[in-house]
Design an enzyme around this catalytic site. Structure first.
Site, short mmCIF file in Angstrom:
data_model
loop_
_atom_site.label_atom_id
_atom_site.label_comp_id
_atom_site.label_asym_id
_atom_site.label_seq_id
_atom_site.Cartn_x
_atom_site.Cartn_y
_atom_site.Cartn_z
N ALA A 148 0.84 -1.19 0.00
CA ALA A 148 0.00 0.00 0.00
C ALA A 148 0.88 1.24 0.00
O ALA A 148 2.10 1.16 -0.13
CB ALA A 148 -0.92 -0.01 1.22
N ASN A 149 0.28 2.42 0.10
CA ASN A 149 1.05 3.66 0.23
C ASN A 149 0.35 4.58 1.22
O ASN A 149 -0.72 4.25 1.74
CB ASN A 149 1.23 4.32 -1.14
CG ASN A 149 -0.08 4.71 -1.76
OD1 ASN A 149 -0.79 5.59 -1.27
ND2 ASN A 149 -0.45 4.04 -2.85
N ARG A 150 0.93 5.74 1.45
CA ARG A 150 0.48 6.61 2.54
C ARG A 150 -0.67 7.55 2.20
O ARG A 150 -0.98 8.45 2.97
CB ARG A 150 1.66 7.45 3.06
CG ARG A 150 2.73 6.62 3.71
CD ARG A 150 3.81 7.51 4.30
NE ARG A 150 4.90 6.72 4.83
CZ ARG A 150 4.85 6.08 6.00
NH1 ARG A 150 3.77 6.17 6.76
NH2 ARG A 150 5.88 5.37 6.41
#
Ligand code: C5P
Length: 222
Positions: A29-31
């Site tokens: 995932a990412n932020r």
């Protein structure tokens, strides 16, 4: 019927991260928080548009008066965008994962003495570039985001041309905007750059929606 500067328009917004599974229990995932994309969907609905928000996994409530499609992966996001087209405006605010993993069908087990597993990455579809390359189905305005930690404006101009979009909203993510309430946006078009001061994400959204209404008017009949 709705009134406002975007009355009668259909606006599609992508928002949030994507989750790309590694196996049935793990993912990459990412932020991205989805705050900016969700704020844009809210502002467009307030401006009278019919809004479809295609959102990756976020911890945000569904905006009022917006049709929300929740997805996990980039490929699901593209399919949901496909199903939502045609539209007058497409805004790609999602932080779509550039790569997905060739996911394992079963949970990858750790075995004593084994070396760590290698992840084979496969390129994901570029949803923004894909939508911008449509023929008759291309929305009149296609807008992308550029989140960079260096050479912000050069990368944004490059994205504008390479992905054939009408406007790039560039922001510097070196200074902790992920998950924050504020954004320092630079609007990059073929005409040039307009830099906005540090503003709340809601304020960035309503200014962007006002700009979209102006651009749609200017392009009417073209
Ligand atoms: O090239 P980069 O990923 O930085 O471009 C960012 C822009 O492209 C954003 O508008 C993002 O929503 C969009 N994008 C996309 N699909 C991808 C990668 C990026 O729609 N696979």
């Amino acid at each position: 019927p709705a009134s406002g500067p975007l009355a009668g328009r259909h606006v599609i917004v992508t928002s949030g991260p994507t989750h790309e599974p590694i196996d049935p229990v793990r993912y990459i995932a990412n932020r991205s928080s989805g705050k900016q994309g969700h704020a844009i969907a809210t502002a467009a609905a307030r401006a009278g548009a019919r809004v479809t928000l295609v959102s990756g996994p976020v911890n945000l409530p569904d905006p009022a008066g917006v049709e929300v499609r929740r997805v996990e992966t980039a490929r699901e996001m593209l399919a949901a965008v496909d199903a939502a087209l045609p539209a007058d405006v497409f805004i790609g605010a999602a932080a779509v994962a550039d790569w997905r993993v060739e996911a394992a069908g079963d949970k990858i087990k750790k075995k004593k003495g084994d070396s760590p597993p290698a992840l084979a990455l496969v390129e994901n579809p570029d949803i923004l570039a894909d939508v911008a390359a449509r023929g008759r189905e291309r929305p009149r305005l296609v807008i992308g985001f550029a989140a960079e930690t260096e050479n912000l404006l050069a990368h944004a101009r490059d994205k504008l041309v390479r992905k054939r979009v009408d406007l790039i909203v560039a922001n510097d993510v070196g200074s902790g905007v992920f998950g924050a309430g504020e954004n320092e946006a630079h609007l990059v078009t073929a005409e040039g750059v307009e830099s906005w001061p540090r503003l709340g994400k809601d304020e960035v959204a309503s200014r962007l929606v006002a700009r979209i209404a102006t651009m749609l008017e200017a392009s009417a009949g073209k």
